[in-house]
Design a protein around this motif. Structure first.
Motif, mmCIF file in Angstrom:
data_model
loop_
_atom_site.group_PDB
_atom_site.id
_atom_site.type_symbol
_atom_site.label_atom_id
_atom_site.label_comp_id
_atom_site.label_asym_id
_atom_site.label_seq_id
_atom_site.Cartn_x
_atom_site.Cartn_y
_atom_site.Cartn_z
ATOM 1 N N PRO A 1 36.229 34.976 47.775
ATOM 2 C CA PRO A 1 35.252 35.988 48.201
ATOM 3 C C PRO A 1 34.111 35.351 48.993
ATOM 4 O O PRO A 1 33.611 34.288 48.626
ATOM 5 C CB PRO A 1 34.758 36.575 46.875
ATOM 6 C CG PRO A 1 35.815 36.243 45.875
ATOM 7 C CD PRO A 1 36.405 34.945 46.313
ATOM 8 N N ASP A 2 33.731 36.004 50.088
ATOM 9 C CA ASP A 2 32.633 35.458 50.892
ATOM 10 C C ASP A 2 31.271 35.851 50.346
ATOM 11 O O ASP A 2 30.243 35.327 50.765
ATOM 12 C CB ASP A 2 32.777 35.890 52.353
ATOM 13 C CG ASP A 2 32.901 37.406 52.495
ATOM 14 O OD1 ASP A 2 32.906 38.099 51.461
ATOM 15 O OD2 ASP A 2 33.001 37.884 53.634
ATOM 16 N N HIS A 3 31.252 36.824 49.414
ATOM 17 C CA HIS A 3 29.995 37.181 48.754
ATOM 18 C C HIS A 3 30.328 37.727 47.373
ATOM 19 O O HIS A 3 31.444 38.184 47.109
ATOM 20 C CB HIS A 3 29.198 38.205 49.568
ATOM 21 C CG HIS A 3 29.909 39.520 49.729
ATOM 22 N ND1 HIS A 3 30.860 39.736 50.715
ATOM 23 C CD2 HIS A 3 29.839 40.673 49.003
ATOM 24 C CE1 HIS A 3 31.335 40.981 50.602
ATOM 25 N NE2 HIS A 3 30.723 41.560 49.579
ATOM 26 N N LEU A 4 29.352 37.696 46.498
ATOM 27 C CA LEU A 4 29.548 38.176 45.138
ATOM 28 C C LEU A 4 29.273 39.682 45.069
ATOM 29 O O LEU A 4 28.390 40.201 45.771
ATOM 30 C CB LEU A 4 28.625 37.432 44.178
ATOM 31 C CG LEU A 4 28.839 35.921 44.063
ATOM 32 C CD1 LEU A 4 27.820 35.304 43.103
ATOM 33 C CD2 LEU A 4 30.250 35.607 43.590
ATOM 34 N N PRO A 5 30.037 40.408 44.241
ATOM 35 C CA PRO A 5 29.828 41.859 44.135
ATOM 36 C C PRO A 5 28.470 42.190 43.509
ATOM 37 O O PRO A 5 27.956 41.432 42.679
ATOM 38 C CB PRO A 5 30.990 42.309 43.253
ATOM 39 C CG PRO A 5 31.391 41.107 42.482
ATOM 40 C CD PRO A 5 31.131 39.948 43.379
ATOM 41 N N LYS A 6 27.937 43.300 43.916
ATOM 42 C CA LYS A 6 26.665 43.783 43.379
ATOM 43 C C LYS A 6 26.946 45.034 42.556
ATOM 44 O O LYS A 6 27.412 46.045 43.088
ATOM 45 C CB LYS A 6 25.684 44.102 44.512
ATOM 46 C CG LYS A 6 25.357 42.929 45.411
ATOM 47 C CD LYS A 6 24.528 41.880 44.676
ATOM 48 C CE LYS A 6 24.115 40.749 45.620
ATOM 49 N NZ LYS A 6 23.334 39.717 44.920
ATOM 50 N N MET A 7 26.662 44.978 41.263
ATOM 51 C CA MET A 7 26.846 46.114 40.371
ATOM 52 C C MET A 7 25.656 46.237 39.445
ATOM 53 O O MET A 7 25.094 45.223 39.007
ATOM 54 C CB MET A 7 28.131 45.970 39.541
ATOM 55 C CG MET A 7 29.402 46.176 40.340
ATOM 56 S SD MET A 7 30.847 46.458 39.279
ATOM 57 C CE MET A 7 30.441 48.060 38.587
ATOM 58 N N PRO A 8 25.268 47.471 39.141
ATOM 59 C CA PRO A 8 24.147 47.666 38.209
ATOM 60 C C PRO A 8 24.455 47.025 36.854
ATOM 61 O O PRO A 8 25.589 47.073 36.380
ATOM 62 C CB PRO A 8 24.044 49.200 38.096
ATOM 63 C CG PRO A 8 24.710 49.724 39.320
ATOM 64 C CD PRO A 8 25.798 48.763 39.658
ATOM 65 N N ASN A 9 23.467 46.415 36.291
ATOM 66 C CA ASN A 9 23.509 45.814 34.953
ATOM 67 C C ASN A 9 24.300 44.500 34.886
ATOM 68 O O ASN A 9 24.316 43.872 33.830
ATOM 69 C CB ASN A 9 24.100 46.783 33.921
ATOM 70 C CG ASN A 9 23.358 48.096 33.870
ATOM 71 O OD1 ASN A 9 22.184 48.173 34.247
ATOM 72 N ND2 ASN A 9 24.028 49.139 33.413
#
Length: 639
Positions: free
Chosen positions: A397-405
């Protein structure tokens, strides 16, 4: 009077009371000129190595009134006194011939005068630590002058040839930078000094001193000459390429020769070392000839001239040694055999060295070509590694996922340019995140290729199935038969960002680590599961557990826990869990930095780890249900 052995025109008598010996030893140096003599006939007397005194009596009969020269062909005689018998009426006495009659010459030579139809007796007292050889000759002035000229010419050519070879090979040594040339120069140097001492030229022309002074170092020069000839041979024939005892034998014999030099400087050991240096070259010669044949048989062409050159020298030195040991009679050929052989040897070695230069040039050209080809191959490999790195970067992955909490941090490092560790994320609905981590056995390009296959299979199966166990089983089934000798461990978990619920399945991967922020304790979450690649039907199950707010979840590969130090100790789970618990207060990225630094220091700060290392840190951090006005305003403005 012609230049012939004395016994061809006169009677040689030697002290031998009650026996037929040619000469008599005087071990206590107590004999006098008044002893009783018994005449015997001898052409030459060789008495080998001894430091005892010998007495010799000569009777000379001459038919005419003429001058003549009495010559002893032994330049190393350390003690020599010649007495003439004189008569005064009925009284007879022995008078020592003074130094005014001794000619300045490399050999002991005395100018005499014989009356017509006369008979004279001479008594000679002699001793030497070298081989004692009595070879007296009588020469007319004309013949003696001719002998001096021819002998000086021969010695001039001989030492001149050595000098030329010293300069020539010394120049090549600094130009070519080849150790064999340096060894050859030192061999020539000490061989020349040895011959200066043996021939008497050193005491006559180089450093004017008594034969005793030159004889003190004669044995040492001989040993050093042998030592450097062995080192030269070893380097010239590339004996370091041979296995077993062959190469070590040269070093051992050379070391003993150097030791012989130092021992020969001890006066009490001189006689023993004089005898040793007469047979030691035979041992070295055997090794040289054997090695020459060995390298020639293996196709080393310069060994042809080399072998022929040393064979000539060995034969000539053998003749000289046999003469010194009194096994063969003294003669012109035996006396100058080593010098004749040396001239021939140096001529042949010049061809060998010239051939070696051509061989070195050829080898150098071949090495440059091979180096050029290696550079091309290295460039190709670097290009392939660059492509492999790009491939590796493309599947991660070129970036990390953004998720609430949910707060994610990832740190990985490969054992080489590319590796077999692979991680990926998959969104399952608005509040669920799938986290996948696999480890292909081994590292490098083969592992990276299989990791790219895992990437493709995961992308397909994660979209088709939500159950983590089913995803792992389908990945294993789709890649069955494509692993080769490799195998894969993997872990897949679904994390609910709202509730903190985790659904987890494992395929032989290391256990998860859950760390409670409230207590700081690390809990191992172990779930049995088969390794991918062992069987098309993967046996694995699913486990569920709950994360509390502030808890941290660690997913990792075994490159961390199995890292080894220089003593062979592994980093281990205890160190790993303890470090995780102690740094619970640090952000995920900072904790990963501390962990990797600690592991690297544990392994001795190596440039690369032995295996790929990957660490995924998941922090469950639910936000407050109440939002400030500014946060609401900000959210509305974005919408």
């Amino acid at each position: 009077m012609k230049g012939v052995p004395l016994n061809q025109f006169m009677s040689i008598s030697a002290f031998a009371p009650g026996s037929s010996q040619a000469v008599e030893k005087d071990p206590n140096r107590l004999m006098s000129v008044d002893s009783v003599w018994k005449p015997i006939e001898k052409d030459s007397l060789s008495l080998s190595f001894t430091d005892e005194v010998f007495w010799l009596k000569l009777r000379i009969s001459s038919g005419g009134d003429e001058d003549w020269f009495l010559v002893l062909n032994n330049p190393g005689m350390e003690e020599l006194a010649v007495y003439r018998k004189e008569s005064s009426g009925e009284k007879e006495s022995w008078k020592e011939i003074g130094s005014d009659r001794r000619i300045s010459y490399v050999h002991a030579a005395y100018r005499m005068h014989a009356r017509a139809n006369s008979s004279e007796e001479f008594l000679i007292r002699a001793a030497s630590r070298r081989s004692v050889v009595f070879n007296f000759q009588a020469w007319s002035p004309k013949e003696f002058a001719s002998r001096i000229q021819s002998e000086n010419l021969f010695l001039g050519v001989f030492f001149g040839a050595i000098g030329i070879m010293l300069i020539y090979n010394g120049f090549l040594a600094f130009v070519v930078k080849d150790s064999s040339y340096f060894f050859y120069v030192f061999y020539l140097l000490f061989y020349a000094l040895w011959q200066f001492a043996v021939s008497g030229v050193g005491a006559r022309y180089l450093v004017q001193a008594s034969p005793v002074a030159w004889n003190d170092y004669l044995v040492g020069f001989a040993f050093l000459s042998v030592a450097f000839s062995l080192l030269f041979t070893r380097s010239f024939l590339h004996m370091e390429r041979e296995t077993g005892w062959k190469d070590r034998a040269f070093l051992i014999l050379a070391a003993f020769a150097v030791l012989g030099f130092f021992v020969s400087l001890i006066p009490s050991a001189y006689g023993l070392m004089m005898k040793a240096v007469s047979w030691y070259p035979f041992l070295a010669a055997g090794l040289v000839v054997y090695s020459g044949f060995l390298r020639l048989r293996k196709g080393y062409k310069p060994a042809r001239y080399f072998l022929l050159a040393w064979s000539v020298l060995i034969v000539s030195v053998l003749i000289t040694a046999l003469r010194n040991l009194s096994w063969i009679p003294d003669s012109f050929l035996a006396h100058w055999s080593a010098q004749f052989g040396s001239v021939i040897e140096m001529t042949l070695l010049s061809f060998a060295l010239a051939h070696r230069i051509k061989t070195l040039e050829k080898d150098s050209l071949q090495a440059r070509l091979e180096n050029y080809e290696s550079q091309l191959k290295l460039t190709e490999i670097e290009q392939e590694l660059k492509i492999a790195r790009e491939l590796q970067e493309s599947i991660l992955p070129d970036h990390l996922p953004k998720m609430p909490n949910l707060q994610l941090s990832v740190r990985n490092e490969f054992a080489s340019s590319v590796g077999g560790d692979f991680y990926d994320f998959h969104y399952v609905g608005p509040n669920k995140l799938g986290i996948f981590l696999s480890d292909v056995s081994g590292h490098g390009i083969p592992a990276a290729i299989i990791a790219s296959m895992v990437k493709l299979a995961f992308s397909i199966e994660a979209r088709n199935h939500e159950d983590p166990a089913e995803v792992l089983r389908n990945i294993n089934r789709s890649l069955s038969g494509k692993y080769g000798k490799h195998y894969i461990t993997a872990a897949y978990l679904l994390v609910d960002g709202t509730s903190g619920k985790v659904t987890y399945s494992n395929a032989g991967h290391p256990p998860l680590v859950a760390i409670a922020r409230s207590s700081g304790t690390a809990k191992e979450i172990f779930l049995p599961g088969w390794i991918m690649g062992m069987d098309p039907s993967l046996k694995n199950s699913v486990a569920e557990f709950q994360l509390e707010p502030g808890d941290r979840l660690i997913i990792y590969t075994d490159g961390i826990t199995e890292a080894r130090n220089q003593k062979g100790e592994i980093f281990g789970f205890q160190r790993f869990y303890k470090l995780l618990a102690e740094n619970i207060g640090l952000p995920g990225e900072s904790m990963a930095e501390v962990l990797f630094k600690t592991v690297r220091e544990f392994t001795g700060n190596r440039k690369h780890f032995e295996d790929d290392l990957t660490l995924i840190v998941l922090d469950f951090q639910p936000t407050s249900e109440k939002k400030t006005l500014s946060e609401i305003t900000s959210t509305l403005s974005r919408n």
